[in-house]
Design a protein around this motif. Structure first.
Motif, PDB file in Angstrom:
ATOM      1  N   LYS A   1       0.863  -1.192   0.000  1.00 49.56           N
ATOM      2  CA  LYS A   1       0.000   0.000   0.000  1.00 49.56           C
ATOM      3  C   LYS A   1       0.896   1.238   0.000  1.00 49.56           C
ATOM      4  O   LYS A   1       1.693   1.434   0.919  1.00 49.56           O
ATOM      5  N   LEU A   2       0.765   2.030  -1.035  1.00 49.42           N
ATOM      6  CA  LEU A   2       1.529   3.258  -1.181  1.00 49.42           C
ATOM      7  C   LEU A   2       0.625   4.444  -0.857  1.00 49.42           C
ATOM      8  O   LEU A   2      -0.437   4.606  -1.462  1.00 49.42           O
ATOM      9  N   ALA A   3       1.022   5.246   0.124  1.00 53.85           N
ATOM     10  CA  ALA A   3       0.241   6.416   0.520  1.00 53.85           C
ATOM     11  C   ALA A   3       1.136   7.654   0.406  1.00 53.85           C
ATOM     12  O   ALA A   3       2.223   7.693   0.991  1.00 53.85           O
ATOM     13  N   ILE A   4       0.692   8.630  -0.364  1.00 57.84           N
ATOM     14  CA  ILE A   4       1.491   9.828  -0.624  1.00 57.84           C
ATOM     15  C   ILE A   4       0.709  11.045  -0.137  1.00 57.84           C
ATOM     16  O   ILE A   4      -0.450  11.237  -0.507  1.00 57.84           O
ATOM     17  N   GLY A   5       1.342  11.860   0.699  1.00 57.88           N
ATOM     18  CA  GLY A   5       0.691  13.046   1.243  1.00 57.88           C
ATOM     19  C   GLY A   5       1.240  14.320   0.619  1.00 57.88           C
ATOM     20  O   GLY A   5       2.453  14.489   0.481  1.00 57.88           O
ATOM     21  N   TYR A   6       0.343  15.213   0.226  1.00 59.88           N
ATOM     22  CA  TYR A   6       0.705  16.477  -0.413  1.00 59.88           C
ATOM     23  C   TYR A   6       0.138  17.651   0.373  1.00 59.88           C
ATOM     24  O   TYR A   6      -0.935  17.559   0.975  1.00 59.88           O
ATOM     25  N   ARG A   7       0.833  18.780   0.354  1.00 62.67           N
ATOM     26  CA  ARG A   7       0.300  20.053   0.833  1.00 62.67           C
ATOM     27  C   ARG A   7      -0.224  20.822  -0.376  1.00 62.67           C
ATOM     28  O   ARG A   7       0.430  20.873  -1.419  1.00 62.67           O
TER      29      ARG A   7
ATOM     30  N   ARG B   1      -3.106   2.985 -13.556  1.00 62.77           N
ATOM     31  CA  ARG B   1      -3.728   1.670 -13.391  1.00 62.77           C
ATOM     32  C   ARG B   1      -4.025   0.999 -14.725  1.00 62.77           C
ATOM     33  O   ARG B   1      -3.559  -0.107 -15.010  1.00 62.77           O
ATOM     34  N   GLU B   2      -4.830   1.646 -15.577  1.00 58.89           N
ATOM     35  CA  GLU B   2      -5.315   0.987 -16.788  1.00 58.89           C
ATOM     36  C   GLU B   2      -4.235   0.859 -17.863  1.00 58.89           C
ATOM     37  O   GLU B   2      -4.050  -0.215 -18.429  1.00 58.89           O
ATOM     38  N   LYS B   3      -3.543   1.952 -18.153  1.00 60.11           N
ATOM     39  CA  LYS B   3      -2.590   1.948 -19.257  1.00 60.11           C
ATOM     40  C   LYS B   3      -1.290   1.242 -18.909  1.00 60.11           C
ATOM     41  O   LYS B   3      -0.791   0.403 -19.670  1.00 60.11           O
ATOM     42  N   LEU B   4      -0.723   1.548 -17.749  1.00 59.21           N
ATOM     43  CA  LEU B   4       0.591   1.023 -17.382  1.00 59.21           C
ATOM     44  C   LEU B   4       0.528  -0.166 -16.431  1.00 59.21           C
ATOM     45  O   LEU B   4       1.558  -0.817 -16.198  1.00 59.21           O
ATOM     46  N   SER B   5      -0.625  -0.422 -15.851  1.00 62.79           N
ATOM     47  CA  SER B   5      -0.814  -1.566 -14.929  1.00 62.79           C
ATOM     48  C   SER B   5       0.210  -1.574 -13.801  1.00 62.79           C
ATOM     49  O   SER B   5       0.740  -2.624 -13.424  1.00 62.79           O
TER      50      SER B   5
ATOM     51  N   ALA C   1       5.674  -4.525  -4.521  1.00 65.35           N
ATOM     52  CA  ALA C   1       6.888  -3.868  -4.037  1.00 65.35           C
ATOM     53  C   ALA C   1       7.872  -3.604  -5.177  1.00 65.35           C
ATOM     54  O   ALA C   1       8.561  -2.574  -5.189  1.00 65.35           O
ATOM     55  N   ALA C   2       7.909  -4.493  -6.153  1.00 63.80           N
ATOM     56  CA  ALA C   2       8.843  -4.326  -7.269  1.00 63.80           C
ATOM     57  C   ALA C   2       8.506  -3.111  -8.133  1.00 63.80           C
ATOM     58  O   ALA C   2       9.364  -2.597  -8.854  1.00 63.80           O
ATOM     59  N   ASP C   3       7.240  -2.648  -8.073  1.00 60.82           N
ATOM     60  CA  ASP C   3       6.815  -1.515  -8.899  1.00 60.82           C
ATOM     61  C   ASP C   3       6.841  -0.187  -8.142  1.00 60.82           C
ATOM     62  O   ASP C   3       6.343   0.828  -8.654  1.00 60.82           O
ATOM     63  N   TYR C   4       7.416  -0.193  -6.947  1.00 59.62           N
ATOM     64  CA  TYR C   4       7.385   1.006  -6.097  1.00 59.62           C
ATOM     65  C   TYR C   4       7.951   2.233  -6.815  1.00 59.62           C
ATOM     66  O   TYR C   4       7.295   3.277  -6.906  1.00 59.62           O
ATOM     67  N   ASP C   5       9.166   2.136  -7.332  1.00 62.19           N
ATOM     68  CA  ASP C   5       9.814   3.299  -7.951  1.00 62.19           C
ATOM     69  C   ASP C   5       9.042   3.756  -9.187  1.00 62.19           C
ATOM     70  O   ASP C   5       8.841   4.965  -9.387  1.00 62.19           O
ATOM     71  N   LYS C   6       8.619   2.808 -10.014  1.00 62.48           N
ATOM     72  CA  LYS C   6       7.887   3.167 -11.231  1.00 62.48           C
ATOM     73  C   LYS C   6       6.551   3.825 -10.897  1.00 62.48           C
ATOM     74  O   LYS C   6       6.170   4.822 -11.515  1.00 62.48           O
ATOM     75  N   ALA C   7       5.827   3.246  -9.938  1.00 63.24           N
ATOM     76  CA  ALA C   7       4.516   3.784  -9.578  1.00 63.24           C
ATOM     77  C   ALA C   7       4.657   5.180  -8.978  1.00 63.24           C
ATOM     78  O   ALA C   7       3.897   6.087  -9.326  1.00 63.24           O
ATOM     79  N   LEU C   8       5.630   5.342  -8.097  1.00 62.49           N
ATOM     80  CA  LEU C   8       5.833   6.645  -7.466  1.00 62.49           C
ATOM     81  C   LEU C   8       6.174   7.702  -8.515  1.00 62.49           C
ATOM     82  O   LEU C   8       5.637   8.824  -8.500  1.00 62.49           O
ATOM     83  N   ALA C   9       7.048   7.352  -9.444  1.00 66.76           N
ATOM     84  CA  ALA C   9       7.436   8.303 -10.483  1.00 66.76           C
ATOM     85  C   ALA C   9       6.260   8.636 -11.394  1.00 66.76           C
ATOM     86  O   ALA C   9       6.063   9.798 -11.774  1.00 66.76           O
TER      87      ALA C   9
END
Length: 433
Positions: free
Chosen positions: A261-267, A300-304, A328-336
């Protein structure tokens, strides 16, 4: 639908929506208080303890019988978090009198009286809340706090907020902490309850067919004994425009989960100086708040890169959160990629269809809220806390007028503050969520 709002007692504001479109009426009373680590669990506990029994209905069986006699009315505790304000009280729903047998009237007054008695005249001994009620409800509260970890999506959002705002009251969960809850005793809770009654501004909401003046009179009579001391009228939420450090902070928890579960917080930044609430809502919908959003369609849809991804904004606090389920293996790609999609919104790389779809979804949601007394109550509670006077239909009209330039302006100052990742244990990869 006729909407009125006025002060009916010192520090007691009442919003009335007169409408005959519902078969049930709704009445809620909320004490507003500062959200803090020291008092959150006590505040969360109070409505449940009070609901256990009153002077005239001393236990749950008597309370249930009383509600049954009021044509099956319901009266339930309510504890909510709005920015850095904790809202503590009750809501009641009941049959609208137009649907009662001929000659049966006064139900609104009886509901208001019971709600007022529940808040102001609990079953006590020697002026103290009953220890058995406090002990029982404390154990239920502790179970709820401990169960927080069972819903990994909600838990990830909670942990992200806790880590993102360590020096801000916003980090506090609406139920408080396990340590604080464990320490609550009936003597201390009674003292805190009395202080809460005396110091809290009150928001009352009524939705139903009765004339507003009649509803106000019923609630005024029911709350006539409400103690009023030095009211905390400066309640509000501190808005931090920029992130705490130069770059985003990161944190990882390890649990036995099969899906990260990736949770990103923004101001939200400068957009909160003079917030355009409609534009901020549309911005969020374009970015990640709907099935046609950039997160859903691209990440989600295009890059899965994820199993799900969505964003939500807290317009009281001025923060936005993205929650996504990833490997977990997609962490860097998903975050970017999530960062790239936000940058696209900030650059105005928004198609006409993306903008139209976001607005259409928001308008539908707002107009649907007008078809639910519960949704209207939640909407107006937040509006009143924000100091805004327009209803969902008016907000829907504002949304219709939002332009691409408005969305870009709303997104321009957004900055990532916290990246939280809940990943599975490498030792036990087959563990269940």
């Amino acid at each position: 639908m006729r909407q009125t709002r006025r002060e009916i007692l010192p520090g007691v504001m009442m919003t009335c929506l007169q409408t005959d479109k519902f078969k049930t009426g709704l009445l809620s009373v909320n004490l507003l208080t500062r959200l803090s680590r020291e008092t959150a669990a006590k505040n969360a506990l109070i409505p449940s303890v009070l609901r256990r029994g009153t002077v005239s209905c001393p236990d749950m069986d008597a309370m249930a019988a009383r509600l049954d006699s009021l044509y099956g009315a319901r009266l339930e505790p309510a504890v909510r978090k709005k920015g850095e304000i904790q809202c503590v009280g009750f809501w009641a729903d009941f049959v609208d009198e137009a649907w009662l047998p001929e000659g049966e009237g006064g139900l609104l007054e009886q509901i208001a009286a019971l709600l007022g008695e529940t808040l102001l005249a609990p079953n006590t001994r020697g002026g103290l809340l009953l220890p058995q009620y406090v002990d029982s409800e404390r154990e239920k509260l502790l179970e709820d706090i401990r169960a927080r970890v069972n819903d990994k999506i909600s838990y990830s959002r909670y942990r992200m907020t806790e880590l993102m705002c360590p020096a801000e009251d916003y980090a506090v969960d609406v139920l408080g902490t396990e340590e604080e809850a464990e320490a609550v005793g009936y003597v201390a809770l009674t003292r805190h309850y009395r202080a809460l009654l005396a110091s809290s501004p009150v928001e009352v909401f009524y939705c139903g067919a009765a004339d507003p003046e009649r509803a106000q009179r019923a609630v005024r009579d029911a709350l006539a004994a409400l103690p009023r001391g030095e009211l905390d009228m400066d309640l509000g939420t501190d808005i931090r425009m920029n992130r705490v450090e130069e770059g985003p902070r990161t944190f990882t928890d390890v649990m036995d989960v099969t899906q990260g579960k990736l949770a990103i917080g923004y101001r939200l930044g400068a957009a909160m100086e003079e917030p355009d609430m409609a534009a901020l809502r549309v911005m969020n919908a374009v970015f990640g708040g709907g099935v046609s959003s950039k997160l859903f369609m691209n990440v989600r849809e295009k890059l899965s890169l994820c199993y799900f991804a969505s964003s939500g904004v807290d317009l009281v606090k001025g923060v936005m959160a993205v929650i996504s389920g990833i490997e977990a293996a997609d962490y860097d790609k998903a975050l970017a990629e999530i960062g790239r999609q936000l940058q696209a919104v900030q650059d105005g790389d928004i198609t006409d269809e993306e903008l139209a779809s976001a607005k259409r979804g928001l308008v539908n949601d707002l107009l649907s809220a007008a078809d639910s007394a519960g949704a209207l109550e939640a909407f107006w509670l937040e509006q009143n806390i924000l100091g805004l006077e327009y209803g969902p239909e008016e907000l829907a009209a504002f949304v219709e007028d939002v332009t691409r330039e408005d969305v870009v302006k709303a997104a321009s100052g957004i900055g990532c503050d916290m990246v939280y990742f809940l990943r599975g244990s490498e030792v036990d990869e087959d563990a269940e969520d």
